[in-house]
Scaffold this motif. Structure first.
Motif, PDB file in Angstrom:
ATOM      1  N   THR A  77      38.142  40.642  44.808  1.00 60.48           N
ATOM      2  CA  THR A  77      37.697  39.897  43.629  1.00 60.48           C
ATOM      3  C   THR A  77      36.906  38.662  44.029  1.00 60.48           C
ATOM      4  O   THR A  77      35.842  38.370  43.464  1.00 60.48           O
ATOM      5  N   ARG A  78      37.384  37.931  45.006  1.00 62.16           N
ATOM      6  CA  ARG A  78      36.671  36.732  45.448  1.00 62.16           C
ATOM      7  C   ARG A  78      35.330  37.082  46.064  1.00 62.16           C
ATOM      8  O   ARG A  78      34.344  36.356  45.882  1.00 62.16           O
ATOM      9  N   THR A  79      35.268  38.204  46.762  1.00 63.63           N
ATOM     10  CA  THR A  79      33.988  38.659  47.312  1.00 63.63           C
ATOM     11  C   THR A  79      33.008  38.982  46.180  1.00 63.63           C
ATOM     12  O   THR A  79      31.824  38.621  46.239  1.00 63.63           O
ATOM     13  N   CYS A  80      33.508  39.651  45.149  1.00 63.68           N
ATOM     14  CA  CYS A  80      32.653  39.992  44.010  1.00 63.68           C
ATOM     15  C   CYS A  80      32.194  38.738  43.266  1.00 63.68           C
ATOM     16  O   CYS A  80      31.042  38.661  42.809  1.00 63.68           O
ATOM     17  N   LEU A  81      33.067  37.761  43.118  1.00 67.36           N
ATOM     18  CA  LEU A  81      32.688  36.518  42.456  1.00 67.36           C
ATOM     19  C   LEU A  81      31.583  35.805  43.222  1.00 67.36           C
ATOM     20  O   LEU A  81      30.665  35.225  42.622  1.00 67.36           O
ATOM     21  N   ASP A  82      31.636  35.850  44.534  1.00 62.37           N
ATOM     22  CA  ASP A  82      30.553  35.284  45.337  1.00 62.37           C
ATOM     23  C   ASP A  82      29.246  36.035  45.081  1.00 62.37           C
ATOM     24  O   ASP A  82      28.168  35.429  44.965  1.00 62.37           O
ATOM     25  N   ALA A  83      29.335  37.364  44.963  1.00 62.39           N
ATOM     26  CA  ALA A  83      28.140  38.169  44.699  1.00 62.39           C
ATOM     27  C   ALA A  83      27.583  37.895  43.310  1.00 62.39           C
ATOM     28  O   ALA A  83      26.359  37.825  43.125  1.00 62.39           O
TER      29      ALA A  83
END
Length: 320
Positions: A77-83
């Motif tokens: 989720t945190r990776t996606c939020l960065d994206a």
């Protein structure tokens, strides 16, 4: 010690094959999570690869207070939020402007828009899995800020509690509940997945109508208020007269000859279209057409034009 615990210890010690065994059972659902967040199967590939790399590098920090699944969803989720912060939202033609009443000749692709893409859902997927990537649901998610998008997906689709989501996102349960309230005003409830046999027949009938150039057969399949869009083309059509104005000008007449494969995309029946533009040539990949049925007819056609979509579905670039 359980097999899971043994693999966890080995992975922490640097055994990448043990790490692969840990994450493999969750890979498909994590990929679908990335797609919901980002609206593109290709972006989901990149995000999941980055998330698993982060997880591998940070595995020593996993203390086991939450499940491995929860921890991997946190990292993903945190990776996606960065994206989301880097790339923004993805769109469909309906997001750009009103529908066209008549066929637009020479409609050119918009390359300055990040377009929503289709997502394969196999026939063995459970109904709730298909509903969770339904096209209207994922398109609506794109209108939300990243934190609301994540909170809604984690709560409504994946069943995490507000407290768990707060821990994942580094915020409070009150903030999560507030984000959920705002998100629900924008995103419609997910629609039940239609029965498989009935909708696959509808997809086959659609494919046959295009292959035969049969306008009457196509009309009989469409609802009066049907919509038809073709990203990356910006124009779209609403109503059977406008949709058939487009169909008679292009797919039924001037494009060439068609061949089709029946697939499933975004929990809906879909047709992969291959076009032969000259006699004797190969049928080349053209579009993935996602069909939303209603009461036994097609209420919405989203034709994702582009060869790049076919590899996502494991389809060849051309048919002989």
């Amino acid at each position: 010690m359980t097999e899971l615990a043994v693999d966890l210890e080995r992975a922490r010690a640097g055994d990448d094959s043990a790490f692969t065994r840990l994450v493999e059972p969750l890979r498909r659902e994590l990929h679908a999570h990335c797609y919901r967040m980002l609206g593109s199967a290709h972006d989901a590939d990149d995000a999941l690869q980055e998330a698993l790399l982060r997880a591998w590098r940070g595995l020593a920090r996993f203390e086991g207070r939450a499940s491995l699944r929860s921890w991997l969803y946190t990292v993903t989720t945190r990776t996606c939020l960065d994206a989301v912060e880097r790339r923004g939202k993805r769109a469909l033609p309906m997001d750009l402007g009103p529908s066209s009443e008549h066929v637009v000749a020479g409609d050119a692709p918009r390359t300055d828009v990040a377009w929503l893409g289709p997502y394969p859902t196999g026939p063995d997927a459970r109904a709730e899995q298909r509903e969770a990537v339904e096209l209207a649901f994922v398109a609506a998610l794109q209108h939300l800020p990243g934190n609301q998008r994540a909170a809604l997906v984690l709560f409504e689709v994946l069943g995490f509690s507000a407290a768990e989501i707060a821990s994942m996102m580094g915020t409070s349960a009150a903030s999560v509940n507030s984000a959920l309230q705002r998100a629900r005003r924008v995103v419609p409830a997910r629609e039940p997945a239609p029965p498989d046999a009935r909708v696959r027949t509808l997809a086959s009938d659609y494919a046959r109508a295009l292959e035969r150039g049969d306008a009457d057969a196509l009309v009989a399949l469409l609802t009066e208020d049907v919509t038809w869009s073709m990203p990356p083309m910006p124009h779209w059509y609403r109503g059977i007269d406008a949709a058939m104005s487009f169909a008679r000008r292009y797919p039924l007449a001037s494009c060439g000859s068609w061949r089709h494969r029946i697939v499933s995309a975004n929990g809906l029946p879909a047709v992969a279209s291959y076009l032969r533009s000259s006699p004797g040539g190969a049928f080349e990949s053209w579009s993935i057409n996602v069909l939303r049925p209603r009461d036994g007819r097609i209420a919405e056609i989203t034709s994702f034009v582009g060869r790049e979509h076919f590899a996502v579905f494991g389809l060849p670039d051309a048919l002989g």
